[in-house]
Design a protein around this motif. Structure first.
Motif, mmCIF file in Angstrom:
data_model
loop_
_atom_site.group_PDB
_atom_site.id
_atom_site.type_symbol
_atom_site.label_atom_id
_atom_site.label_comp_id
_atom_site.label_asym_id
_atom_site.label_seq_id
_atom_site.Cartn_x
_atom_site.Cartn_y
_atom_site.Cartn_z
ATOM 1 N N GLU A 99 -6.995 10.119 1.842
ATOM 2 C CA GLU A 99 -7.421 9.441 0.633
ATOM 3 C C GLU A 99 -6.675 10.027 -0.566
ATOM 4 O O GLU A 99 -6.498 11.241 -0.671
ATOM 5 C CB GLU A 99 -8.933 9.606 0.457
ATOM 6 C CG GLU A 99 -9.552 8.576 -0.432
ATOM 7 C CD GLU A 99 -11.066 8.605 -0.411
ATOM 8 O OE1 GLU A 99 -11.652 9.555 0.174
ATOM 9 O OE2 GLU A 99 -11.671 7.675 -0.963
ATOM 10 N N GLY A 100 -6.198 9.150 -1.428
ATOM 11 C CA GLY A 100 -5.411 9.585 -2.569
ATOM 12 C C GLY A 100 -3.914 9.586 -2.311
ATOM 13 O O GLY A 100 -3.122 9.769 -3.239
ATOM 14 N N GLY A 119 -3.388 -1.699 -10.649
ATOM 15 C CA GLY A 119 -3.160 -0.364 -11.183
ATOM 16 C C GLY A 119 -2.782 0.661 -10.128
ATOM 17 O O GLY A 119 -2.357 1.772 -10.450
ATOM 18 N N ARG A 120 -2.947 0.303 -8.861
ATOM 19 C CA ARG A 120 -2.628 1.235 -7.771
ATOM 20 C C ARG A 120 -1.479 0.732 -6.898
ATOM 21 O O ARG A 120 -0.724 1.532 -6.368
ATOM 22 C CB ARG A 120 -3.857 1.455 -6.881
ATOM 23 C CG ARG A 120 -5.050 2.032 -7.620
ATOM 24 C CD ARG A 120 -6.174 2.404 -6.663
ATOM 25 N NE ARG A 120 -6.703 1.238 -5.957
ATOM 26 C CZ ARG A 120 -6.716 1.121 -4.626
ATOM 27 N NH1 ARG A 120 -6.207 2.062 -3.864
ATOM 28 N NH2 ARG A 120 -7.236 0.035 -4.060
ATOM 29 N N PHE A 121 -1.383 -0.576 -6.724
ATOM 30 C CA PHE A 121 -0.356 -1.172 -5.870
ATOM 31 C C PHE A 121 0.693 -1.850 -6.731
ATOM 32 O O PHE A 121 0.384 -2.393 -7.800
ATOM 33 C CB PHE A 121 -0.964 -2.210 -4.928
ATOM 34 C CG PHE A 121 -1.835 -1.662 -3.830
ATOM 35 C CD1 PHE A 121 -2.280 -0.348 -3.830
ATOM 36 C CD2 PHE A 121 -2.232 -2.490 -2.784
ATOM 37 C CE1 PHE A 121 -3.083 0.146 -2.821
ATOM 38 C CE2 PHE A 121 -3.035 -2.015 -1.758
ATOM 39 C CZ PHE A 121 -3.458 -0.699 -1.784
ATOM 40 N N SER A 162 -2.666 6.071 -4.704
ATOM 41 C CA SER A 162 -4.090 6.384 -4.864
ATOM 42 C C SER A 162 -4.936 5.638 -3.845
ATOM 43 O O SER A 162 -5.936 5.000 -4.189
ATOM 44 C CB SER A 162 -4.549 6.040 -6.289
ATOM 45 O OG SER A 162 -3.784 6.735 -7.244
ATOM 46 N N LEU A 163 -4.517 5.725 -2.606
ATOM 47 C CA LEU A 163 -5.175 4.953 -1.557
ATOM 48 C C LEU A 163 -6.626 5.388 -1.368
ATOM 49 O O LEU A 163 -6.961 6.581 -1.458
ATOM 50 C CB LEU A 163 -4.408 5.080 -0.244
ATOM 51 C CG LEU A 163 -3.141 4.216 -0.191
ATOM 52 C CD1 LEU A 163 -2.183 4.698 0.894
ATOM 53 C CD2 LEU A 163 -3.515 2.761 0.046
ATOM 54 N N LYS A 164 -7.473 4.399 -1.106
ATOM 55 C CA LYS A 164 -8.898 4.619 -0.896
ATOM 56 C C LYS A 164 -9.260 4.251 0.545
ATOM 57 O O LYS A 164 -8.528 3.529 1.215
ATOM 58 C CB LYS A 164 -9.706 3.750 -1.859
ATOM 59 C CG LYS A 164 -9.393 3.959 -3.326
ATOM 60 C CD LYS A 164 -10.207 3.013 -4.185
ATOM 61 C CE LYS A 164 -9.895 3.208 -5.658
ATOM 62 N NZ LYS A 164 -10.684 2.289 -6.521
ATOM 63 N N LEU A 165 -10.424 4.724 0.960
ATOM 64 C CA LEU A 165 -10.880 4.424 2.320
ATOM 65 C C LEU A 165 -10.918 2.922 2.574
ATOM 66 O O LEU A 165 -10.574 2.451 3.659
ATOM 67 C CB LEU A 165 -12.255 5.029 2.560
ATOM 68 C CG LEU A 165 -12.364 6.546 2.485
ATOM 69 C CD1 LEU A 165 -13.812 6.976 2.661
ATOM 70 C CD2 LEU A 165 -11.477 7.207 3.524
ATOM 71 N N GLU A 166 -11.342 2.187 1.551
ATOM 72 C CA GLU A 166 -11.485 0.735 1.714
ATOM 73 C C GLU A 166 -10.155 0.000 1.762
ATOM 74 O O GLU A 166 -10.130 -1.223 1.971
ATOM 75 C CB GLU A 166 -12.373 0.160 0.604
ATOM 76 C CG GLU A 166 -11.945 0.517 -0.801
ATOM 77 C CD GLU A 166 -12.685 1.714 -1.362
ATOM 78 O OE1 GLU A 166 -12.917 2.699 -0.601
ATOM 79 O OE2 GLU A 166 -13.020 1.691 -2.562
ATOM 80 N N ASP A 167 -9.048 0.701 1.572
ATOM 81 C CA ASP A 167 -7.730 0.072 1.735
ATOM 82 C C ASP A 167 -7.301 0.011 3.196
ATOM 83 O O ASP A 167 -6.288 -0.612 3.516
ATOM 84 C CB ASP A 167 -6.673 0.834 0.929
ATOM 85 C CG ASP A 167 -6.894 0.750 -0.563
ATOM 86 O OD1 ASP A 167 -6.687 1.777 -1.248
ATOM 87 O OD2 ASP A 167 -7.279 -0.330 -1.056
ATOM 88 N N THR A 168 -8.044 0.664 4.067
ATOM 89 C CA THR A 168 -7.733 0.613 5.497
ATOM 90 C C THR A 168 -7.775 -0.821 5.992
ATOM 91 O O THR A 168 -8.768 -1.529 5.802
ATOM 92 C CB THR A 168 -8.733 1.466 6.296
ATOM 93 O OG1 THR A 168 -8.564 2.839 5.926
ATOM 94 C CG2 THR A 168 -8.514 1.315 7.784
ATOM 95 N N GLN A 215 -0.436 -1.507 10.478
ATOM 96 C CA GLN A 215 -1.733 -0.877 10.265
ATOM 97 C C GLN A 215 -1.637 0.235 9.225
ATOM 98 O O GLN A 215 -0.767 1.110 9.304
ATOM 99 C CB GLN A 215 -2.248 -0.291 11.583
ATOM 100 C CG GLN A 215 -3.545 0.484 11.461
ATOM 101 C CD GLN A 215 -4.744 -0.409 11.217
ATOM 102 O OE1 GLN A 215 -4.943 -1.411 11.902
ATOM 103 N NE2 GLN A 215 -5.576 -0.050 10.223
ATOM 104 N N VAL A 216 -2.549 0.196 8.281
ATOM 105 C CA VAL A 216 -2.702 1.270 7.294
ATOM 106 C C VAL A 216 -4.098 1.852 7.469
ATOM 107 O O VAL A 216 -5.089 1.107 7.419
ATOM 108 C CB VAL A 216 -2.509 0.750 5.864
ATOM 109 C CG1 VAL A 216 -2.867 1.833 4.849
ATOM 110 C CG2 VAL A 216 -1.073 0.275 5.657
ATOM 111 N N THR A 217 -4.165 3.152 7.691
ATOM 112 C CA THR A 217 -5.444 3.835 7.862
ATOM 113 C C THR A 217 -5.546 4.951 6.843
ATOM 114 O O THR A 217 -4.697 5.842 6.799
ATOM 115 C CB THR A 217 -5.583 4.402 9.285
ATOM 116 O OG1 THR A 217 -5.442 3.338 10.231
ATOM 117 C CG2 THR A 217 -6.941 5.057 9.465
ATOM 118 N N VAL A 218 -6.592 4.897 6.027
ATOM 119 C CA VAL A 218 -6.847 5.920 5.014
ATOM 120 C C VAL A 218 -8.090 6.691 5.448
ATOM 121 O O VAL A 218 -9.130 6.093 5.731
ATOM 122 C CB VAL A 218 -7.046 5.293 3.638
ATOM 123 C CG1 VAL A 218 -7.211 6.381 2.572
ATOM 124 C CG2 VAL A 218 -5.879 4.389 3.279
ATOM 125 N N SER A 219 -7.975 8.010 5.498
ATOM 126 C CA SER A 219 -9.114 8.804 5.974
ATOM 127 C C SER A 219 -9.294 10.067 5.145
ATOM 128 O O SER A 219 -8.418 10.380 4.303
ATOM 129 C CB SER A 219 -8.921 9.162 7.438
ATOM 130 O OG SER A 219 -7.725 9.898 7.600
#
Length: 120
Positions: free
Chosen positions: A12-13, A63-65, A82-88, A116-120
């Motif tokens: 995350e982040g 603002g992030r992408f 600034s990736l968030k969990l919900e961006d998975t 696949q993008v996984t944010v953890s």
């Protein structure tokens, strides 16, 4: 043909950059977009870019992408910060825009296989 790459697992982040290579007979210069999908959910429009470079973003990623294309319009990019969990999700690029809402998946005729993008 559209081919995405660049997916992976990030904390995350973190940040990722997704390229989408465009080839064949796809007319890529009018409008292209990025969508994402999670199991059991509808496709979500993330961002689009039109022929003059005007970009549109979903509120959830604004603002992030950042969406961009190379000058020859043979590669579409999605820079994700600034990736968030919900961006998975599985991220898809789309072309062959037929008009209407740029965030409606049915308005695009060509799709990549997804990455696949996984944010953890």
């Amino acid at each position: 043909q559209l081919v995405e790459s660049g997916g992976g697992s990030v904390p995350e982040g973190g940040s990722l950059r997704l390229p989408c290579a465009v080839s064949g007979d796809i007319y890529a210069s009018y409008c292209m977009g990025w969508f994402r999908r999670n199991p059991g959910k509808e496709d979500e429009g993330v961002s689009s870019i039109d022929s003059d470079g005007t970009a549109t973003y979903a509120e959830s990623v604004k603002g992030r992408f950042t969406i961009s294309q190379d000058n020859a319009k043979i590669t579409l990019y999605l820079q994700m910060n600034s990736l968030k969990l919900e961006d998975t999700a599985i991220y898809y690029c789309a072309a062959g825009f037929a008009g209407g809402s740029v965030f409606r998946a049915a308005n695009y005729g060509y799709w990549g296989q997804g990455t696949q993008v996984t944010v953890s």
